[in-house]
Scaffold this motif. Structure first.
Motif, mmCIF file in Angstrom:
data_model
loop_
_atom_site.group_PDB
_atom_site.id
_atom_site.type_symbol
_atom_site.label_atom_id
_atom_site.label_comp_id
_atom_site.label_asym_id
_atom_site.label_seq_id
_atom_site.Cartn_x
_atom_site.Cartn_y
_atom_site.Cartn_z
ATOM 1 N N ALA B 69 31.957 54.339 60.821
ATOM 2 C CA ALA B 69 32.376 53.150 60.074
ATOM 3 C C ALA B 69 33.608 52.570 60.756
ATOM 4 N N ILE B 70 33.636 51.256 60.899
ATOM 5 C CA ILE B 70 34.726 50.625 61.655
ATOM 6 C C ILE B 70 35.668 49.897 60.705
ATOM 7 N N PRO B 71 36.879 50.442 60.564
ATOM 8 C CA PRO B 71 37.864 49.826 59.671
ATOM 9 C C PRO B 71 38.664 48.751 60.404
ATOM 10 N N THR B 72 39.378 47.961 59.640
ATOM 11 C CA THR B 72 40.216 46.904 60.207
ATOM 12 C C THR B 72 41.678 47.175 59.866
ATOM 13 N N VAL B 73 42.548 46.340 60.423
ATOM 14 C CA VAL B 73 43.995 46.602 60.355
ATOM 15 C C VAL B 73 44.521 46.717 58.922
ATOM 16 N N ASP B 74 43.921 45.986 57.977
ATOM 17 C CA ASP B 74 44.374 46.062 56.591
ATOM 18 C C ASP B 74 44.087 47.430 55.964
ATOM 19 N N MET B 75 43.278 48.246 56.639
ATOM 20 C CA MET B 75 42.924 49.578 56.135
ATOM 21 C C MET B 75 43.699 50.684 56.858
ATOM 22 N N LEU B 76 44.702 50.315 57.675
ATOM 23 C CA LEU B 76 45.348 51.305 58.545
ATOM 24 C C LEU B 76 45.924 52.500 57.799
ATOM 25 N N ASP B 77 46.558 52.260 56.654
ATOM 26 C CA ASP B 77 47.168 53.409 55.971
ATOM 27 C C ASP B 77 46.119 54.376 55.414
ATOM 28 N N LYS B 78 44.967 53.843 55.032
ATOM 29 C CA LYS B 78 43.862 54.730 54.630
ATOM 30 C C LYS B 78 43.372 55.528 55.848
ATOM 31 N N VAL B 79 43.249 54.845 56.980
ATOM 32 C CA VAL B 79 42.757 55.484 58.207
ATOM 33 C C VAL B 79 43.674 56.630 58.618
ATOM 34 N N VAL B 80 44.980 56.388 58.581
ATOM 35 C CA VAL B 80 45.951 57.424 58.951
ATOM 36 C C VAL B 80 45.946 58.537 57.905
ATOM 37 N N GLY B 81 45.868 58.159 56.642
ATOM 38 C CA GLY B 81 45.815 59.156 55.576
ATOM 39 C C GLY B 81 44.601 60.062 55.707
ATOM 40 N N ILE B 82 43.450 59.469 55.970
ATOM 41 C CA ILE B 82 42.211 60.252 56.141
ATOM 42 C C ILE B 82 42.334 61.203 57.327
ATOM 43 N N GLY B 83 43.054 60.765 58.355
ATOM 44 C CA GLY B 83 43.215 61.579 59.566
ATOM 45 C C GLY B 83 44.247 62.682 59.433
ATOM 46 N N THR B 84 44.994 62.667 58.349
ATOM 47 C CA THR B 84 46.066 63.657 58.213
ATOM 48 C C THR B 84 45.885 64.553 56.983
ATOM 49 N N CYS B 85 44.645 64.584 56.450
ATOM 50 C CA CYS B 85 44.327 65.597 55.432
ATOM 51 C C CYS B 85 42.934 66.125 55.744
ATOM 52 N N SER B 86 42.497 67.142 55.021
ATOM 53 C CA SER B 86 41.227 67.789 55.364
ATOM 54 C C SER B 86 40.231 67.742 54.218
ATOM 55 N N GLY B 87 38.972 67.540 54.585
ATOM 56 C CA GLY B 87 37.885 67.585 53.614
ATOM 57 C C GLY B 87 37.722 68.967 52.993
ATOM 58 N N ALA B 88 38.377 69.974 53.565
ATOM 59 C CA ALA B 88 38.308 71.330 53.006
ATOM 60 C C ALA B 88 38.905 71.365 51.604
ATOM 61 N N ASP B 89 39.904 70.525 51.359
ATOM 62 C CA ASP B 89 40.566 70.541 50.047
ATOM 63 C C ASP B 89 40.777 69.146 49.457
ATOM 64 N N THR B 90 40.150 68.130 50.052
ATOM 65 C CA THR B 90 40.379 66.755 49.581
ATOM 66 C C THR B 90 39.065 65.993 49.468
ATOM 67 N N GLU B 91 38.867 65.331 48.337
ATOM 68 C CA GLU B 91 37.727 64.408 48.184
ATOM 69 C C GLU B 91 38.200 63.065 48.718
ATOM 70 N N LYS B 92 37.890 62.791 49.960
ATOM 71 C CA LYS B 92 38.533 61.641 50.602
ATOM 72 C C LYS B 92 38.058 60.292 50.066
ATOM 73 N N PHE B 93 36.783 60.153 49.704
ATOM 74 C CA PHE B 93 36.337 58.855 49.173
ATOM 75 C C PHE B 93 37.129 58.480 47.927
ATOM 76 N N SER B 94 37.331 59.442 47.023
ATOM 77 C CA SER B 94 38.067 59.086 45.799
ATOM 78 C C SER B 94 39.562 58.966 46.080
ATOM 79 N N LYS B 95 40.107 59.884 46.861
ATOM 80 C CA LYS B 95 41.548 59.814 47.150
ATOM 81 C C LYS B 95 41.940 58.481 47.788
#
Lengths: 180, 180
Positions: B69-95
């Protein structure tokens, strides 16, 4: 050109700029334009997609080395020109008025006019997928150059120039291998 | 989302934007942020660098599919947030307040908020180099979205936003696989 710490070199490639790749086949230098690249490791290791369809591939396979040179937006017409002719019948350094400079480790030349140059040795060729795996062994950056904006090929004949830079070093601190 | 011709899909990836990669492991969806990608072929085939260190890798290896999925600049903080937590303990779609949308071919979800989504199947995993080779099987673009600028990770915690676009379609015509 100022030598660059190897631990920082992946940051020259991670954003996905169009690059020039130089080779030396034992007789002469050549240059190709490559947009299909990626970082494989911070050490740094890079992948580029190339194969028999590029005249430069024979020199890469034979001598197991090349230089990745990073051009900027003011060099775009040279970059496109280099990508649309072949080293089989063209002396690209002279045709495009670029200056080959000897590197310290490999025989492939650095390009004086580029923002940065990365001397690379070939770690592996994944023939099945046309992937060449490269390790950087030395790198240089031009510290006085004013134009630092690279270009990104879209693949449809258009190119995106680097725009503004957004700083997320605080959020990313844990992910930056050499410290923020 | 409007379906996109497969012959054009490589142009979503060639410029090297940061992307989100979704997976479904049989129980739940996950998302990771990936900057290390490249085009391998126009058909299109892509390479991404990932491995055991990404929680998503297990689902990719098991189910042999994902969505880019290709995000745009207005989504940058979500992109960085997703990249700095793990699906092992985080439901990323809801978070990160993102909306999973079913694709047509794979079980990994599209991300509604992204500019484009590419359903992919795994062609090969080159374990030695942590390269996953993906083939696009369907792709979509949001035709009404105003913000279209993608972002390019530098690797030092900063991100470059797409700037202006330069047209070299005339010079490149012979190199564009589907015609300029």
């Amino acid at each position: 050109m100022r030598q660059l710490k190897l631990s920082r070199v992946f940051t020259l490639m991670e954003s996905g700029p169009v690059v020039l790749v130089t080779t030396h086949d034992g007789k002469k230098d050549n240059i190709m334009t490559i947009s299909w690249t990626m970082v494989l490791d911070f050490t740094p290791v890079f992948a580029i997609t190339t194969g028999e369809w590029n005249h430069s591939f024979a020199a890469i396979r034979k001598n197991k080395e090349c230089v990745i040179a990073i051009p900027t937006v003011d060099m775009l017409d040279k970059v496109v020109g280099i990508g649309t002719c072949s080293g089989a019948d063209t002396e690209k350094f002279s045709k495009f008025k670029l200056t080959p400079v000897p590197g310290k480790v490999v025989r492939s030349p650095l390009i004086k006019e580029c923002l940065a140059n990365i001397e690379c040795t070939v770690v592996d060729i994944v023939k099945k997928h046309n992937i060449v795996v490269l390790e950087a062994v030395a790198a240089y950056i031009d510290p006085v150059r004013k134009e630092k904006r690279t270009v990104h090929a879209v693949g449809d004949g258009t190119f995106i120039v680097d725009g503004r830079r957004i700083d997320r070093r605080n959020m990313m601190a844990a992910k930056i291998p050499y410290g923020a």
